[in-house]
Design a protein around this motif. Structure first.
Motif, short mmCIF file in Angstrom:
data_model
loop_
_atom_site.label_atom_id
_atom_site.label_comp_id
_atom_site.label_asym_id
_atom_site.label_seq_id
_atom_site.Cartn_x
_atom_site.Cartn_y
_atom_site.Cartn_z
N ALA A 157 0.84 -1.20 0.00
CA ALA A 157 0.00 0.00 0.00
C ALA A 157 0.87 1.25 0.00
O ALA A 157 0.66 2.17 -0.80
CB ALA A 157 -0.93 0.00 1.21
N GLY A 158 1.84 1.29 0.88
CA GLY A 158 2.75 2.43 0.92
C GLY A 158 3.61 2.53 -0.32
O GLY A 158 3.94 3.63 -0.79
N PHE A 159 3.98 1.37 -0.86
CA PHE A 159 4.76 1.31 -2.10
C PHE A 159 3.99 2.00 -3.22
O PHE A 159 4.53 2.84 -3.96
CB PHE A 159 5.02 -0.16 -2.41
N VAL A 174 -7.30 1.53 -0.35
CA VAL A 174 -8.11 1.12 0.79
C VAL A 174 -7.25 0.26 1.71
O VAL A 174 -6.69 -0.75 1.28
CB VAL A 174 -9.37 0.34 0.35
N VAL A 175 -7.16 0.69 2.97
CA VAL A 175 -6.29 0.04 3.95
C VAL A 175 -7.00 -0.03 5.30
O VAL A 175 -8.01 0.66 5.51
CB VAL A 175 -4.96 0.81 4.11
N PRO A 176 -6.48 -0.83 6.23
CA PRO A 176 -7.05 -0.80 7.58
C PRO A 176 -6.92 0.60 8.19
O PRO A 176 -5.92 1.28 8.00
CB PRO A 176 -6.18 -1.82 8.34
N VAL A 177 -7.95 1.00 8.93
CA VAL A 177 -7.95 2.33 9.53
C VAL A 177 -6.91 2.39 10.65
O VAL A 177 -6.69 1.40 11.36
CB VAL A 177 -9.35 2.70 10.03
N ALA A 178 -6.27 3.54 10.80
CA ALA A 178 -5.28 3.73 11.85
C ALA A 178 -5.96 4.21 13.13
O ALA A 178 -6.93 4.98 13.08
CB ALA A 178 -4.23 4.75 11.42
N PRO A 179 -5.49 3.78 14.29
CA PRO A 179 -6.06 4.29 15.55
C PRO A 179 -5.86 5.80 15.66
O PRO A 179 -4.78 6.31 15.34
CB PRO A 179 -5.25 3.55 16.63
N ILE A 203 -10.36 2.24 5.43
CA ILE A 203 -10.53 3.61 4.94
C ILE A 203 -9.90 3.73 3.56
O ILE A 203 -8.85 3.15 3.28
CB ILE A 203 -9.90 4.63 5.92
N GLY A 204 -10.58 4.47 2.69
CA GLY A 204 -10.04 4.79 1.38
C GLY A 204 -9.31 6.12 1.44
O GLY A 204 -9.84 7.10 1.95
N LEU A 205 -8.09 6.15 0.92
CA LEU A 205 -7.24 7.35 0.98
C LEU A 205 -6.78 7.73 -0.42
O LEU A 205 -6.42 6.86 -1.23
CB LEU A 205 -6.02 7.09 1.86
N VAL A 263 -7.97 0.57 -5.22
CA VAL A 263 -7.34 -0.72 -4.98
C VAL A 263 -7.34 -0.98 -3.48
O VAL A 263 -6.94 -0.12 -2.68
CB VAL A 263 -5.90 -0.77 -5.52
N SER A 264 -7.78 -2.16 -3.09
CA SER A 264 -7.80 -2.54 -1.68
C SER A 264 -6.56 -3.35 -1.33
O SER A 264 -6.17 -4.27 -2.06
CB SER A 264 -9.05 -3.38 -1.37
N PHE A 265 -5.96 -2.99 -0.18
CA PHE A 265 -4.82 -3.73 0.35
C PHE A 265 -5.18 -4.36 1.70
O PHE A 265 -4.32 -4.51 2.56
CB PHE A 265 -3.62 -2.79 0.49
#
Length: 315
Positions: A81-83, A96-101, A116-118, A182-184
């Motif tokens: 995702a970061g890549f 789309v990635v897991p939401v951060a606290p 969350i989609g970013l 794209v979902s990760f």
């Protein structure tokens, strides 16, 4: 109260930011389509945005950020995702990635999901607005839910009138199609929505095929409802000729009453799709559209046309 017409000047951008800070809604230009922006951290503003669009609350919104640092505060950008974010941002790719606290985006903006989609848009005006606000905005397309996405400020006003607080005039959006999503969140990256970055380009970059996500009863991202991007007119796809009462839209060698691209250019067709559908919807009840190749940007164009032609589900 009449909608403010703002220009992309420092003074008017400050006005737009102040409106957002006060819980208002502002239409903003992006490289894809015009977005209906609200402060992603303000649940009341997000609720108003859902109401103005007539958007079902189970359909999550994308959080627009000004770069990877803000994005990392909202979601887990580790690994692939970061890549992808580092290579494709700013630009028309939503991750789309897991939401951060402790992220700023409210639960309503995420439709209660733990993902969350970013996206980091490349349009300088919206980038400046996010930066001055200091937190993400949600910015779904600035139209009634399920309708044709707007690519000019005039389109926005035709759709929403004075139901929003301001429109920032950034001219016509150059791409004219929404972002690729794209979902990760699974074992392998999955394409949730084709868009401005082609599937094959992402697959080459990642070195792995993208899975095609199945559309369930609860979408993981915008653009997954079976009927979307729709005119009032009835659409017939992959047409070679017009039936009685239809207007024919051609592509490439297929001539018609209108053409998405006489030279068969998919980038040109993508930019022309929504403006032409909007124009034809004002003048015709039935629209026939010729075959569009399914490679490259053609995948996203066909996705939008298939959803626009669907009649089995409310928007």
């Amino acid at each position: 109260m009449a909608t403010l017409a703002l220009k992309p000047t420092p003074e008017d951008i400050s006005t737009a930011v102040n409106i957002l800070r006060q819980g208002g809604i502002v239409a903003v230009p992006t490289e894809t389509v015009y977005g209906l922006a609200a402060d992603a951290s303000n649940a009341d503003a997000v609720a108003r945005l859902y109401a103005v669009k007539g958007r079902p609350a189970f359909n999550p919104l994308i959080a627009h950020v000004n770069g990877p640092e803000m994005a990392a505060q909202e979601g887990d950008l580790s690994g692939k995702a970061g890549f992808c974010a580092g290579f494709y941002w700013p630009g028309p790719l939503t991750i789309v990635v897991p939401v951060a606290p402790g992220g700023a985006a409210c639960e309503l903006a995420r439709a209660g999901l733990d993902t969350i989609g970013l996206r980091h848009p490349s349009h300088s005006v919206t980038h400046d607005i996010i930066t001055r606000l200091g937190r993400p905005i949600v910015a779904p397309s600035a139209n009634r839910s399920g309708r044709i996405s707007p690519v000019t400020p005039q389109d926005v006003y035709e759709e929403l009138g004075d139901d929003l607080d301001a429109i920032v005039d950034g001219g016509r959006c150059p791409l004219g199609l929404e972002s690729t999503v794209v979902s990760f969140t699974g074992q392998e990256p999955a394409l949730l929505r084709p868009g401005g970055v082609e599937r094959a380009v992402i697959e080459r970059f990642l070195g792995t095929p993208l899975a095609t996500a199945e559309t369930g009863s609860r979408p993981e991202s915008p653009g997954q409802l079976s009927r979307h991007y729709a005119p009032n007119a009835r659409l017939r796809l992959d047409a070679k000729t017009a039936d009685g009462g239809e207007v024919l839209v051609g592509f490439g060698h297929l001539s018609g009453d209108y053409s998405l691209s006489p030279r068969g250019d998919l980038k040109e067709a993508a930019a022309n799709l929504y403006p032409l559908l909007r124009y034809l919807d004002r003048h015709h009840d039935q629209i026939a559209i010729g075959p569009i190749p399914r490679h490259g940007l053609g995948e996203a164009i066909n996705d939008r046309l298939q959803r626009a032609a669907a009649r089995d589900e409310p928007c």
